[in-house]
Design a protein around this motif. Structure first.
Motif, PDB file in Angstrom:
ATOM      1  N   LEU A 251      51.308  -3.375 -24.176  1.00  0.00           N
ATOM      2  CA  LEU A 251      52.053  -2.187 -23.775  1.00  0.00           C
ATOM      3  C   LEU A 251      52.354  -2.245 -22.283  1.00  0.00           C
ATOM      4  N   ALA A 252      53.585  -1.893 -21.930  1.00  0.00           N
ATOM      5  CA  ALA A 252      53.992  -1.922 -20.523  1.00  0.00           C
ATOM      6  C   ALA A 252      53.114  -1.003 -19.680  1.00  0.00           C
ATOM      7  N   MET A 253      52.675   0.122 -20.250  1.00  0.00           N
ATOM      8  CA  MET A 253      51.856   1.080 -19.494  1.00  0.00           C
ATOM      9  C   MET A 253      50.521   0.468 -19.076  1.00  0.00           C
ATOM     10  N   ASN A 254      50.009  -0.459 -19.890  1.00  0.00           N
ATOM     11  CA  ASN A 254      48.733  -1.092 -19.552  1.00  0.00           C
ATOM     12  C   ASN A 254      48.879  -2.013 -18.351  1.00  0.00           C
ATOM     13  N   ASP A 255      49.970  -2.777 -18.300  1.00  0.00           N
ATOM     14  CA  ASP A 255      50.197  -3.641 -17.145  1.00  0.00           C
ATOM     15  C   ASP A 255      50.332  -2.809 -15.875  1.00  0.00           C
ATOM     16  N   PHE A 256      51.115  -1.739 -15.959  1.00  0.00           N
ATOM     17  CA  PHE A 256      51.254  -0.834 -14.815  1.00  0.00           C
ATOM     18  C   PHE A 256      49.898  -0.245 -14.424  1.00  0.00           C
ATOM     19  N   SER A 259      47.323  -2.421 -12.514  1.00  0.00           N
ATOM     20  CA  SER A 259      47.680  -2.579 -11.107  1.00  0.00           C
ATOM     21  C   SER A 259      47.221  -1.374 -10.292  1.00  0.00           C
ATOM     22  N   ILE A 260      47.416  -0.190 -10.828  1.00  0.00           N
ATOM     23  CA  ILE A 260      47.013   1.028 -10.122  1.00  0.00           C
ATOM     24  C   ILE A 260      45.498   1.098 -10.010  1.00  0.00           C
ATOM     25  N   ARG A 261      44.821   0.805 -11.101  1.00  0.00           N
ATOM     26  CA  ARG A 261      43.354   0.844 -11.107  1.00  0.00           C
ATOM     27  C   ARG A 261      42.777   0.005  -9.985  1.00  0.00           C
ATOM     28  N   PHE A 262      43.324  -1.175  -9.812  1.00  0.00           N
ATOM     29  CA  PHE A 262      42.780  -2.105  -8.830  1.00  0.00           C
ATOM     30  C   PHE A 262      43.389  -1.917  -7.441  1.00  0.00           C
ATOM     31  N   PRO A 301      62.348   5.980 -21.983  1.00  0.00           N
ATOM     32  CA  PRO A 301      61.897   7.193 -21.284  1.00  0.00           C
ATOM     33  C   PRO A 301      60.442   7.540 -21.600  1.00  0.00           C
ATOM     34  N   LYS A 302      60.023   7.304 -22.835  1.00  0.00           N
ATOM     35  CA  LYS A 302      58.635   7.601 -23.220  1.00  0.00           C
ATOM     36  C   LYS A 302      57.658   6.713 -22.460  1.00  0.00           C
ATOM     37  N   GLU A 303      57.984   5.426 -22.317  1.00  0.00           N
ATOM     38  CA  GLU A 303      57.113   4.518 -21.572  1.00  0.00           C
ATOM     39  C   GLU A 303      57.004   4.956 -20.119  1.00  0.00           C
ATOM     40  N   VAL A 304      58.119   5.332 -19.523  1.00  0.00           N
ATOM     41  CA  VAL A 304      58.097   5.791 -18.127  1.00  0.00           C
ATOM     42  C   VAL A 304      57.229   7.041 -18.004  1.00  0.00           C
ATOM     43  N   GLU A 305      57.418   7.974 -18.906  1.00  0.00           N
ATOM     44  CA  GLU A 305      56.636   9.219 -18.897  1.00  0.00           C
ATOM     45  C   GLU A 305      55.129   8.940 -18.985  1.00  0.00           C
ATOM     46  N   LEU A 306      54.761   7.869 -19.689  1.00  0.00           N
ATOM     47  CA  LEU A 306      53.348   7.564 -19.936  1.00  0.00           C
ATOM     48  C   LEU A 306      52.706   6.685 -18.862  1.00  0.00           C
ATOM     49  N   LEU A 307      53.414   6.359 -17.797  1.00  0.00           N
ATOM     50  CA  LEU A 307      52.835   5.499 -16.763  1.00  0.00           C
ATOM     51  C   LEU A 307      51.552   6.085 -16.148  1.00  0.00           C
ATOM     52  N   PRO A 308      51.507   7.391 -15.826  1.00  0.00           N
ATOM     53  CA  PRO A 308      50.227   7.924 -15.331  1.00  0.00           C
ATOM     54  C   PRO A 308      49.099   7.751 -16.342  1.00  0.00           C
ATOM     55  N   MET A 309      49.411   7.931 -17.625  1.00  0.00           N
ATOM     56  CA  MET A 309      48.390   7.740 -18.652  1.00  0.00           C
ATOM     57  C   MET A 309      47.953   6.271 -18.695  1.00  0.00           C
ATOM     58  N   GLY A 310      48.872   5.351 -18.414  1.00  0.00           N
ATOM     59  CA  GLY A 310      48.497   3.941 -18.337  1.00  0.00           C
ATOM     60  C   GLY A 310      47.441   3.706 -17.273  1.00  0.00           C
TER      61      GLY A 310
END
Length: 372
Positions: A251-256, A259-262, A301-310
């Motif tokens: 999932l694209a959100m996981n890759d994003f 990166s944020i986590r680290f 749009p759904k993937e973009v919306e879910l980036l914080p959740m990623g």
């Protein structure tokens, strides 16, 4: 992993399609997974050419042939796209040097698997963010990676590490570790255990959305740290995504999120003083801007919306993995002190709490750049 011998290295070198006279060989890079060497060849009047030679770690990657099939498929696709876009395929993607039998790998007399890539000149990797621009460039590069592979059939890729980001499955493994309590540590970390259990919905959210068909399967990198981007020495621009061993369907959100986590944390991953740990909204915004610029509209749009959740899911998952390992006796992650994995778990959980406190800000940032 067994130590590699001098004879094995020589055997491997002799069995790849290298050109010229071997002039220099030295260990290379800061990675801990594979054995990596930088080879320099003298090619007559043309000067020197360098190549990367690696022995793959079969203890982690159990099916190296499938792994290399993934890399061949993805890099071939990237090369075509880069040429279409007028880019430089010699610098903007990894280029495999085949073995003498034409395969993308060589199996030595000890059964070890080797591979080789052309060395990307006038560029380097950075282990730490030296300035915010570096974080931005890594975001653009990983977003561009998503864009170029948006039409690649992700379901044809092999899963090189089974269930790597299956957070629901990792949650079940965690519950088993708590129940078994093989080291008698559960009572002393009751608060941390309760944190994981109270966030079960976070463990389940992406799996359920996938099952409902609300988020697409993508080609994902799964190790989106700054040091997996080659940055040009003169322009300081991110030019190439490297270390493709964990490229698989995801999932694209996981890759994003990884990166944020680290990269957006204000403290080290094992910081003991949790008052120093937070998710920098400045760095979060920088990464969102760069990532969505690189994706260039290739996400739904759904993937973009879910980036914080990623970001939240990946941070929670990582903390859960650290705590699971702590409960099981510290067998998976290398530790350098007592309670090291526990300290790591606590930093991740503090980051999750901090993200929850800043959720409206994170969503507003994503909405602002997602609507550009």
């Amino acid at each position: 992993m067994r130590r590699v011998s001098e004879l094995q290295v020589r055997e491997a070198i002799a069995n790849f399609n290298f050109t010229g006279r071997l002039k220099d060989r030295r260990p290379f890079g800061s990675g801990h997974i594979n054995d990596t060497y930088l080879l320099t060849f003298e090619i007559g009047d043309m000067g020197d050419m360098s190549a990367i030679l690696q022995r793959m770690n079969r203890e982690i990657f159990l099916k190296p042939v499938e792994l290399m099939e993934n890399i061949v498929g993805v890099t071939s696709h990237l090369r075509e796209k880069i040429i279409e876009n007028g880019g430089d395929p010699e610098r903007e993607t990894l280029n495999i040097i085949p073995a003498k039998d034409g395969k993308a790998y060589y199996i030595d007399s000890k059964g070890e698997y080797w591979r080789s890539y052309k060395f990307i000149t006038d560029a380097k990797c950075y282990d730490q963010v030296e300035k915010p621009e570096d974080f931005y460039e890594s975001a653009v590069a990983f977003g561009n990676f998503q864009r170029l592979l948006a039409d690649y059939p992700a379901d044809t890729l092999h899963e090189t590490i089974k269930g790597f980001h299956d957070t629901r499955a990792r949650f079940e493994v965690f519950k088993q570790a708590v129940a078994q309590d093989v080291c008698g540590r559960a009572a002393s970390v009751a608060r941390e255990i309760e944190f994981v259990l109270a966030h079960e919905e976070t463990a389940r959210v992406f799996g359920e959305l996938q099952e409902k068909g609300q988020v697409p399967l993508r080609v994902t990198h799964n190790d989106t740290k700054l040091n997996n981007i080659m940055i040009d020495n003169s322009t300081r621009k991110g030019i190439c995504v490297i270390d493709l061993d964990t490229v698989m369907p995801g999932l694209a959100m996981n890759d994003f999120g990884d990166s944020i986590r680290f990269g957006a944390s204000t403290a080290a991953e094992d910081e003991k003083d949790l008052s120093k740990v937070s998710c920098s909204m400045e760095l979060f915004e920088i990464y969102v801007k760069g990532f969505l610029q690189g994706c260039a509209g290739s996400l739904t749009p759904k993937e973009v919306e879910l980036l914080p959740m990623g970001a939240k899911v990946m941070t929670y998952e990582c903390g859960m993995r650290f705590l699971t390992d702590y409960l099981q006796g510290d067998h998976y992650f290398k530790i350098h002190r007592e309670d090291h994995n526990l300290d790591r778990a606590r930093t991740q959980f503090k980051l999750v709490e901090d993200m929850e406190g800043k959720w409206d800000i994170m969503e507003e940032i994503v909405s602002r750049y997602g609507n550009l």
